[in-house]
Scaffold this active site. Structure first.
Site: not given
Ligand code: PLP
Length: 392
Positions: A58, A156, A285, A332
């Site tokens: 997955k 769950r 930053y 980023m």
């Protein structure tokens, strides 16, 4: 969904491994296919022959590439390939895999026609889903193989172990379904204290007994994730669902070690800038770092846009086989490291963010510790923006 999974699509040829050259960007994820195959072989050899494998691929095999991992799984005779979503199943189908696909996640009724059409095994945890699959099976005039999902304590999904008796008369009476498997999932299989796992195992065994008494004899019983594969032999039954272990990462610090298993994924980049800071100079930053003494720093062109955790003045990378600390805030597209103690480091040097260099290693667990998360999150977190390169 119906467009994505159109039944009119023809099976495509197995997709070529289109590994973009690392040169296409100064940052990339390396997948060591030889080690991946070794890991699968070692897992296979560690299990008795009666225990089949349903490797879990997955989420793009936790970021490693679902097709790459599925190919290695098929080589060791996987009985099923397990995924979570229909898109994940469809990727394997289009690539031409013939191994039956097991859909672990919860389904909406709208997803079921495609599952029935393709023969994908749904893990059924809701009676409403069982009813709908039965209706579709009857309508198509076929038998549909399904796996019953039991909640033995995770809380769950699945039919609760203590509500199974009430559900049985209806389950048994549903036409068109073949209960091929019975599954459950451990909440705590990889920790030192196995008491909850053993309680789940006990509930699972009692549920299997009730199912047999009601006339539901499944071919496959499966309960184990990687932690269970390693530490709970009594819960192996005849099918196990390892995910992270095949990728060479142990699910916890305390679980049993299989010698020879090693990480398959490395994350690398090149230094794209090497520069000096004078005392008092900030970097990055928010001015989250100021040099106290003259520093030599390097810029790594990887940021949270690539899935690198948004760390601040914590963490390390490897340069020239040595550890260089991260300074300032991760942006980023980039972050900075202090190269003052790696004086031979140069522009374009290879930097290892996860993996080995020289005698040093940065593990997914290290990154998880810095992020305050788990290794699963780190592995699966590397975004598609980083090209995947298969080696070995
Ligand atoms: C993800 C998943 C697994 C694999 O877990 P690992 O800890 O990676 O081995 C097994 N079973 C189910 C139901 C899962 O969702």
């Amino acid at each position: 969904m119906s467009q994505v999974l159109s039944l009119l699509e023809t099976d495509s040829e197995p997709a070529a491994v289109s590994a973009p050259a690392p040169a296409s960007r100064s940052a990339w994820v390396e997948i060591d296919v030889a080690q991946l195959r070794t890991n699968f072989r070692l897992i296979r050899e560690d299990l008795p022959a009666r225990v089949g494998l349903a490797p879990v691929v997955k989420d793009n095999a936790y970021g490693h590439g679902a097709l790459t991992v599925a190919r290695a799984a098929v080589e060791v005779g996987a009985r099923f390939l397990a995924v979570n979503t229909l898109e994940e199943a469809d990727e394997l189908r289009r690539a031409g895999f013939r191994t039956p696909l097991l859909l672990l996640g919860e389904r909406h009724p709208d997803e079921l026609p495609a599952c029935v059409a393709h023969g994908w095994r749904v893990c059924v945890g809701e009676l409403a889903i069982a009813r709908e699959l039965s209706r579709l099976a009857v309508e198509a005039g076929r038998t549909v193989a399904v796996h019953l999902k039991l909640d033995t304590g995770m809380g769950r999904f699945g039919v609760r172990w203590d509500e199974l008796a009430a559900a049985l008369p209806e389950l048994v009476g549903l036409p068109g379904l073949e209960w091929e498997g019975v599954s459950s999932h451990f909440a705590m299989s990889d920790e030192a204290d196995k008491s909850f796992a053993l309680l789940q195992l006990e509930r699972y065994q009692a549920s299997l007994q009730s199912l047999i008494e009601a006339g539901i004899r499944s071919r496959f019983q499966h309960l184990c994730n990687s932690g269970g594969v390693l530490d709970l032999a009594a819960a192996h039954f005849n099918l196990v669902r390892p995910g992270i272990l095949a990728l060479g990462v142990f699910p916890s610090r305390v679980c049993r070690r299989l010698p020879g298993i090693a990480p398959v994924m490395s994350v690398k980049a090149r230094l794209v800038s090497v520069r000096r800071l004078q005392p008092g100079d900030p970097c990055g930053y928010g001015l989250r770092y100021h040099a106290s003494t003259p520093r030599r720093i390097g810029i790594v062109p990887v940021g949270y846009g690539d899935g690198f955790p948004r760390l601040r003045n914590v963490g390390e990378v490897l340069v020239r086989g040595r550890r260089a600390p991260l300074i300032g805030s991760v942006a980023m597209d980039a972050f900075a490291v202090d190269l003052t103690d790696v004086p031979d480091a140069q522009l374009w040097d290879e930097v290892v963010l996860q993996g080995r260099q020289g005698g040093e290693e940065i593990t997914a667990q290290d990154l998880a510790r810095w992020k305050g998360s788990v290794s699963y999150d780190i592995l699966a977190g590397w975004r598609a923006r980083l090209p995947r390169v298969c080696v070995g």
